[in-house]
Write a protein that holds these residues in place. Sequence first.
Motif, PDB file in Angstrom:
ATOM      1  N   PHE A  68       0.839  -1.199   0.000  1.00 44.25           N
ATOM      2  CA  PHE A  68       0.000   0.000   0.000  1.00 44.25           C
ATOM      3  C   PHE A  68       0.876   1.252   0.000  1.00 44.25           C
ATOM      4  O   PHE A  68       1.955   1.268   0.602  1.00 44.25           O
ATOM      5  CB  PHE A  68      -0.912   0.026   1.226  1.00 44.25           C
ATOM      6  CG  PHE A  68      -1.781  -1.190   1.365  1.00 44.25           C
ATOM      7  CD1 PHE A  68      -2.896  -1.361   0.558  1.00 44.25           C
ATOM      8  CD2 PHE A  68      -1.470  -2.176   2.289  1.00 44.25           C
ATOM      9  CE1 PHE A  68      -3.695  -2.489   0.680  1.00 44.25           C
ATOM     10  CE2 PHE A  68      -2.256  -3.303   2.420  1.00 44.25           C
ATOM     11  CZ  PHE A  68      -3.373  -3.468   1.608  1.00 44.25           C
ATOM     12  N   LEU A  69       0.396   2.294  -0.665  1.00 46.08           N
ATOM     13  CA  LEU A  69       1.105   3.572  -0.692  1.00 46.08           C
ATOM     14  C   LEU A  69       0.128   4.687  -0.348  1.00 46.08           C
ATOM     15  O   LEU A  69      -0.912   4.839  -0.987  1.00 46.08           O
ATOM     16  CB  LEU A  69       1.710   3.832  -2.073  1.00 46.08           C
ATOM     17  CG  LEU A  69       2.436   5.179  -2.236  1.00 46.08           C
ATOM     18  CD1 LEU A  69       3.669   5.243  -1.338  1.00 46.08           C
ATOM     19  CD2 LEU A  69       2.836   5.407  -3.699  1.00 46.08           C
ATOM     20  N   ALA A 304      -7.845   9.351   7.134  1.00 44.85           N
ATOM     21  CA  ALA A 304      -7.008   8.351   7.799  1.00 44.85           C
ATOM     22  C   ALA A 304      -7.842   7.183   8.316  1.00 44.85           C
ATOM     23  O   ALA A 304      -7.455   6.011   8.174  1.00 44.85           O
ATOM     24  CB  ALA A 304      -6.237   9.003   8.947  1.00 44.85           C
ATOM     25  N   GLN A 305      -8.989   7.497   8.890  1.00 44.27           N
ATOM     26  CA  GLN A 305      -9.857   6.433   9.409  1.00 44.27           C
ATOM     27  C   GLN A 305     -10.424   5.587   8.278  1.00 44.27           C
ATOM     28  O   GLN A 305     -10.489   4.350   8.382  1.00 44.27           O
ATOM     29  CB  GLN A 305     -10.980   7.056  10.234  1.00 44.27           C
ATOM     30  CG  GLN A 305     -10.493   7.712  11.523  1.00 44.27           C
ATOM     31  CD  GLN A 305     -11.613   8.373  12.295  1.00 44.27           C
ATOM     32  OE1 GLN A 305     -12.612   7.744  12.626  1.00 44.27           O
ATOM     33  NE2 GLN A 305     -11.465   9.655  12.584  1.00 44.27           N
ATOM     34  N   LYS A 312      -7.657  -2.641   6.495  1.00 46.10           N
ATOM     35  CA  LYS A 312      -7.983  -3.722   7.426  1.00 46.10           C
ATOM     36  C   LYS A 312      -8.947  -4.725   6.804  1.00 46.10           C
ATOM     37  O   LYS A 312      -8.845  -5.944   7.032  1.00 46.10           O
ATOM     38  CB  LYS A 312      -8.593  -3.133   8.698  1.00 46.10           C
ATOM     39  CG  LYS A 312      -8.893  -4.164   9.777  1.00 46.10           C
ATOM     40  CD  LYS A 312      -9.465  -3.499  11.020  1.00 46.10           C
ATOM     41  CE  LYS A 312      -9.783  -4.538  12.095  1.00 46.10           C
ATOM     42  NZ  LYS A 312     -10.341  -3.894  13.319  1.00 46.10           N
ATOM     43  N   SER A 313      -9.859  -4.223   5.972  1.00 46.81           N
ATOM     44  CA  SER A 313     -10.874  -5.103   5.380  1.00 46.81           C
ATOM     45  C   SER A 313     -10.323  -6.021   4.297  1.00 46.81           C
ATOM     46  O   SER A 313     -10.957  -7.021   3.939  1.00 46.81           O
ATOM     47  CB  SER A 313     -12.016  -4.263   4.796  1.00 46.81           C
ATOM     48  OG  SER A 313     -11.581  -3.557   3.640  1.00 46.81           O
ATOM     49  N   ILE A 314      -9.136  -5.682   3.755  1.00 42.87           N
ATOM     50  CA  ILE A 314      -8.602  -6.490   2.649  1.00 42.87           C
ATOM     51  C   ILE A 314      -7.299  -7.200   3.018  1.00 42.87           C
ATOM     52  O   ILE A 314      -6.647  -7.783   2.154  1.00 42.87           O
ATOM     53  CB  ILE A 314      -8.371  -5.622   1.395  1.00 42.87           C
ATOM     54  CG1 ILE A 314      -7.437  -4.451   1.694  1.00 42.87           C
ATOM     55  CG2 ILE A 314      -9.690  -5.122   0.847  1.00 42.87           C
ATOM     56  CD1 ILE A 314      -7.170  -3.561   0.488  1.00 42.87           C
TER      57      ILE A 314
END
Length: 315
Positions: A68-69, A304-305, A312-314
């Motif tokens: 992720f970036l 950010a949230q 988190k979901s992936i």
Amino acid sequence: MSFPASYPTFVPKKMFIQYLDDYVSHFNISPMFQRTVESAEYNEVSKRWIVKARNASSGEVEIYSAKFLLVATGETTNPYTPEVEGLNTFPGEVLHSTQYKSGKEFTNKNVLVVGSGNSGAEIALDLANHGAKTSIIFRSPAHFLSREMVYLGLTMLKYFPVSLVDFLMVMLSKLVYGDLTEYGIGRPTEGPFYMKVKYGKYPLFDVGTYKKIKSGEIQVLPAEIIKVQGNDVLFKNDKLHPFDTIIFCTGFKRSTNLWLKGDEYLLNKDGLPKPAYPKHWKGKNGLYCVGLSRRGLYGASADAQNIANDIKSIT
């Protein structure tokens, strides 16, 4: 992590820096300072982002790889000074707002502030407070709001539409500041919070500039610069004014497009999101952006949230 309950509504710089230090400690973050990103590109084979950054201390290029970036370079990155004909002939000091420290060194000097955003207004105020002969250019209309008005408006936005909040803010501004056109300052036809969302343009948070303008200690020049001729500045209304110093409060340009490679979806050439709010924060191939929604710290927090929940979901 929220601000401590003991923090005031308007957090001073030192307290905000302390909050950032506490945040780093609380979440055990290890920032890598003195690095300049030279490129970030998605590798289709490894399905990872490859980031090349130069270490300012060693001069070496470091390579990082991540699934992720997150682009969190902010709305204000590289100081921007417009090209002005003849500026190279000006014998005095030319500064960008980022170089300004204090009005102490400008006492009794003729100083021109170019740019009427919050930086320009506060620098003009500081100059006037230190006895400088201060002029400021208002090329565009501006909404004058006190800090209390802004706080009230932000609170109301949680419950009411932007159009209603803007209507009330403009009415309050008219009651407090009156007709600003007599000082050479127009009022925009669009509301202050609507303009922030649509154009990223903040209203002017007045902390004393208005009183100095009203008293004549700050002179408003509503015409744009045509050219500089030595110490003299020629304006569009054909008037010449001499100055000892020119301070450009003309904002910033983002450089994301120079180092982010292969992104045709998330960010435009100005480094701002292409997708409309509130889906502006998510790109493709694990690319995200935070703090670029033109909604200040509140927007950055929401971004950010959203990003944390999405990752988190992936994973």
